[in-house]
Scaffold this active site. Sequence first.
Site, short mmCIF file in Angstrom:
data_model
loop_
_atom_site.label_atom_id
_atom_site.label_comp_id
_atom_site.label_asym_id
_atom_site.label_seq_id
_atom_site.Cartn_x
_atom_site.Cartn_y
_atom_site.Cartn_z
N HIS A 103 0.81 -1.22 0.00
CA HIS A 103 0.00 0.00 0.00
C HIS A 103 0.85 1.28 0.00
O HIS A 103 0.51 2.28 0.63
CB HIS A 103 -0.98 0.00 1.18
CG HIS A 103 -2.00 -1.11 1.14
ND1 HIS A 103 -2.52 -1.61 -0.03
CD2 HIS A 103 -2.60 -1.81 2.14
CE1 HIS A 103 -3.40 -2.56 0.26
NE2 HIS A 103 -3.47 -2.71 1.55
N HIS A 175 -9.98 1.41 0.96
CA HIS A 175 -9.81 0.25 1.85
C HIS A 175 -10.92 0.21 2.90
O HIS A 175 -10.67 -0.15 4.06
CB HIS A 175 -8.42 0.30 2.49
CG HIS A 175 -7.84 -1.03 2.78
ND1 HIS A 175 -8.37 -1.88 3.73
CD2 HIS A 175 -6.77 -1.68 2.26
CE1 HIS A 175 -7.64 -2.97 3.78
NE2 HIS A 175 -6.67 -2.89 2.90
N GLU A 310 -11.65 -4.10 -2.48
CA GLU A 310 -10.72 -3.06 -2.92
C GLU A 310 -10.62 -3.13 -4.44
O GLU A 310 -9.83 -3.90 -5.00
CB GLU A 310 -9.34 -3.29 -2.30
CG GLU A 310 -9.35 -3.38 -0.78
CD GLU A 310 -8.08 -4.03 -0.23
OE1 GLU A 310 -6.97 -3.65 -0.67
OE2 GLU A 310 -8.18 -4.92 0.62
#
Length: 350
Positions: A103, A175, A310
């Site tokens: 991420h 998220h 996601e």
Amino acid sequence: MQKIEKKWIGNIRGEDVYAFLVTNGKGTLSAEILTYGGILRSLWYKGTDVALGRETLEDYFDNDGYIGPIIGRHAGRIQDAFFTLNGKTYILPKTENERVNLHSGDGFHTRVWQAEEVSGEEAAIKLSMVSPDGDGGFPGEVTVSVTFTVTNDDALRISYCAHTDADTLVNLTSHGYFNLNGHDSGSIENHTIVMNAAYYLPNNTLCAPTGEIRSVEGTSFDMRQEKRIGALLHADFPETNRFGGFDHTMVLQGTGFRKIAEVTGDKTGITMECITDRPGVHFYTGNKIDPLATYKHRTVYSTYQGFCLETQLFPDSMKYPFFPSVILKSGETFQSKTEYRFMLKKEKGK
Ligand code: BGC
């Protein structure tokens, strides 16, 4: 009447942080969005808060579980934390297992975004920020905006837009964690799911794609017919056993802005449809939710308390040229849209 309420909730690095409560015209759906990380902290549908969230602004600073933020520049894992673009190799910080960039490290989820209310028929706020050249190891200055619209037909629409002054990678997602029985209602094992994906990306031991695109046929990843999430989680399938549940990218059928999944909470009958223009969705079942972290109203969350859809391009795509490209070229615009739409199952089809 649609409504936008703004509240100061704290300060980080000298910048004020606000929470926006965005409510649709019917008063049936309200999203609470923070200007820190673009976090979806709460989402009330007809009185039930279906989004997991943490208690205070400070609780979000440890990124534990990435509960609700916008992820960028690159969602998901880049194994060995490097990529080569236009003949140049870029080294990224290793943020997981000393092997992987997950991420984007201190990515967009740790930034304070500028917010503006968007005037129009539907309640919306637009968050924007500039990610400088070299940010997180990625080239190019990227200007990004994310608009959250709470529609009058009960959807939270997230629209992403980015452009860059030099070729770079952009793969944005949200998220948000959902629990359609309510964020404080325990596990999502008794939710049911349908997903329009005939293939998935198997993971290696680092939870990054192996490069294989595998059929879901005969596996726990076959959600083309409605399944109970718990039945899939406990089916004793090696791929889910290894990660304690789903933490995999699903390859979505079709193209364009289309419905890709539908999940229903058994206690409330709340159904959430996911509609997106992305080719993939990373399906995560909250396998590693930290029971010791502080969540909203001091609720104790446990494993499988929420699930994430996601929507995105595929992770680690620079290693696998046959995956859809995550390259954003200088002068081009990245645009994408995902909606999470809510209804009561019994009202479906009305
Ligand atoms: C990752 C998980 C991770 C979770 C929260 C997901 O997108 O794939 O492995 O635990 O985010 O950090």
